[in-house]
Design a protein around this motif. Structure first.
Motif, short mmCIF file in Angstrom:
data_model
loop_
_atom_site.label_atom_id
_atom_site.label_comp_id
_atom_site.label_asym_id
_atom_site.label_seq_id
_atom_site.Cartn_x
_atom_site.Cartn_y
_atom_site.Cartn_z
N LYS A 1 0.82 -1.21 0.00
CA LYS A 1 0.00 0.00 0.00
C LYS A 1 0.86 1.26 0.00
O LYS A 1 0.49 2.26 -0.60
CB LYS A 1 -0.94 -0.01 1.19
CG LYS A 1 -1.98 -1.10 1.09
CD LYS A 1 -2.91 -1.11 2.27
CE LYS A 1 -3.90 -2.27 2.13
NZ LYS A 1 -4.81 -2.35 3.26
N GLU B 1 1.12 9.72 -5.52
CA GLU B 1 1.70 11.02 -5.19
C GLU B 1 2.70 11.46 -6.25
O GLU B 1 2.75 12.63 -6.63
CB GLU B 1 2.38 10.96 -3.83
CG GLU B 1 1.42 10.83 -2.66
CD GLU B 1 2.13 10.59 -1.34
OE1 GLU B 1 3.38 10.60 -1.32
OE2 GLU B 1 1.43 10.36 -0.34
N GLN C 1 0.64 4.29 -2.73
CA GLN C 1 0.46 5.70 -2.35
C GLN C 1 1.55 6.57 -2.97
O GLN C 1 1.27 7.64 -3.50
CB GLN C 1 0.51 5.86 -0.83
CG GLN C 1 -0.81 5.76 -0.15
CD GLN C 1 -0.67 6.02 1.34
OE1 GLN C 1 0.40 5.85 1.90
NE2 GLN C 1 -1.75 6.44 1.96
#
Length: 106
Positions: free
Chosen positions: A84, A92, A88
Motif C-alpha cells: 500500500k 503522489e 500511495q
C-alpha cells in the motif's frame, strides 16, 4: 520398431527432466508419461538380452514422474501482498509530475 520406441522414450525422458527442472512441472509430467509409455513398448518388444536400456529408461521416466508430481502437489503458489505504501507513493508521484508540468506551462 524397438529403436524408434527407444529413441522417442529417450527424447521424452530428456524433455521431462528439463521441464521438471524448469518451473513447468505439468509439461514434465506429460513428457515423462509419454517416455514411460514408449519405454514400456520398447521393453515388451525387446529380447531378453536387449531389455537393459528400456529398463533404465523406465526407471528414469518413473523417477521424473514422481519428482514432477511432488513438485505439483507439494509446492504452493504464494500470492504477493499488495504494498500500500508503494501504491500511495506512485499516486503522489503522478500528482507531483502533473503539478510540475502545469507549473512549466506545458
Amino acid at each position: 520398431m524397438r529403436k524408434i520406441y527407444i529413441t522417442l522414450a529417450i527424447l521424452f525422458a530428456f524433455l521431462g527432466i528439463i521441464f521438471t527442472i524448469l518451473p513447468m512441472e505439468k509439461f514434465g509430467l506429460i513428457a515423462a508419461t509419454i517416455a514411460t509409455l514408449f519405454g514400456f513398448l520398447a521393453y515388451r518388444i525387446a529380447d531378453i538380452n536387449q531389455q537393459k536400456l528400456p529398463k533404465r529408461i523406465l526407471i528414469v521416466s518413473l523417477l521424473t514422474m514422481v519428482i514432477a508430481l511432488g513438485f505439483i502437489l507439494f509446492t504452493k503458489d504464494e500470492v504477493v501482498a499488495v504494498d500500500k505504501q508503494f501504491e500511495q507513493k506512485k499516486v503522489e508521484s503522478a500528482k507531483e509530475g502533473k503539478k510540475d508540468l502545469e507549473e512549466e506551462g506545458l
